[in-house]
Design a protein around this motif. Sequence first.
Motif, short mmCIF file in Angstrom:
data_model
loop_
_atom_site.label_atom_id
_atom_site.label_comp_id
_atom_site.label_asym_id
_atom_site.label_seq_id
_atom_site.Cartn_x
_atom_site.Cartn_y
_atom_site.Cartn_z
N ALA A 141 0.63 -1.15 0.07
CA ALA A 141 0.04 0.12 -0.03
C ALA A 141 0.94 1.25 -0.01
CB ALA A 141 -0.95 0.00 1.15
N GLY A 144 2.48 1.49 -3.34
CA GLY A 144 1.76 2.01 -4.20
C GLY A 144 1.13 3.41 -4.17
N GLN A 145 1.08 3.85 -3.02
CA GLN A 145 1.00 5.44 -2.81
C GLN A 145 2.15 6.22 -3.40
OE1 GLN A 145 0.46 6.51 1.49
NE2 GLN A 145 -0.88 8.17 0.69
N PRO A 170 -9.09 -1.33 -3.95
CA PRO A 170 -7.85 -0.70 -3.60
C PRO A 170 -6.54 -1.52 -3.28
CG PRO A 170 -9.60 0.09 -2.36
CD PRO A 170 -10.31 -1.03 -3.16
N ALA A 174 -3.06 -1.19 -5.33
CA ALA A 174 -1.63 -0.88 -4.87
C ALA A 174 -0.54 -1.74 -5.14
CB ALA A 174 -1.96 -1.10 -3.15
N GLU A 175 -1.08 -3.25 -5.28
CA GLU A 175 -0.12 -4.15 -5.66
C GLU A 175 0.22 -3.94 -7.14
OE1 GLU A 175 0.04 -8.94 -5.14
OE2 GLU A 175 -1.65 -8.00 -4.23
N ARG A 177 0.24 -1.27 -8.84
CA ARG A 177 1.44 -0.11 -8.69
C ARG A 177 2.79 -0.23 -8.35
NH1 ARG A 177 -3.26 4.38 -6.63
NH2 ARG A 177 -3.96 5.11 -8.60
N ALA A 178 2.73 -1.05 -7.07
CA ALA A 178 4.04 -1.53 -6.33
C ALA A 178 4.98 -2.53 -7.46
CB ALA A 178 3.89 -2.36 -5.20
#
Length: 216
Positions: A141, A144-145, A170, A174-175, A177-178
């Motif tokens: 998370a 991802g942020q 969400p 996040a995963e 984006r990471a």
Amino acid sequence: MTRTTSEIAAALATAEPIYDRVVALAGLLQALAQVRRVADTGEANEAILATCIGSLFRFDARTTADVYGGLENVRPGLLLLRDYLAGANRDEALARIALSVMQLERRFVRDGKMTDRVRQGLQSIQPRADSNGPTHPDVLAAIGQLYAQTLSTLRPRVIVQGNPHYLGQPAVVAEVRAALLAAMRSAVLWRQRGGSLWDLVLQRRRMLAAVEAHLG
């Protein structure tokens, strides 16, 4: 025919410095394969994702392979790269997203403030990753942020397609984006090792030989 250890070593020597670059490129494909898998199914391969995310926290690794915790950890990416270079990989979506990340890498590295912000952000997240593991939901998370606040602001954005049911969650976003940030890490590493998009056109055979040498 199975090659001997000495033959593999000879192949690596003759492939220098390409053999080093293909490891970073394999890391890129490995991370993006997880992006695709998570977007489609909502679940990653835990071990492979751990390698990808773990690469974000190895800031001063001695070798390219060390970024991924060892050559064996990037074997899935090497297999993907071998199939692509040999014309056996039909996943056009994976190739498109890889090209998008490579193009975005140029904009990213030119923005010194953003690269510093990403590095500092990862350094602040690292203690949690060390304590809880790189694939812990809180770690993913946070990464991802960080991606959303930095690379997501660059244009053109990397477009990830998948199952809307999962991409509306969400934790899945996040995963994704990471894993995208991990792919960018590999793209930067690939360029630092002298990689160029021209390699995929002019050095294809040598790259394939380097990959085969790594796979043994």
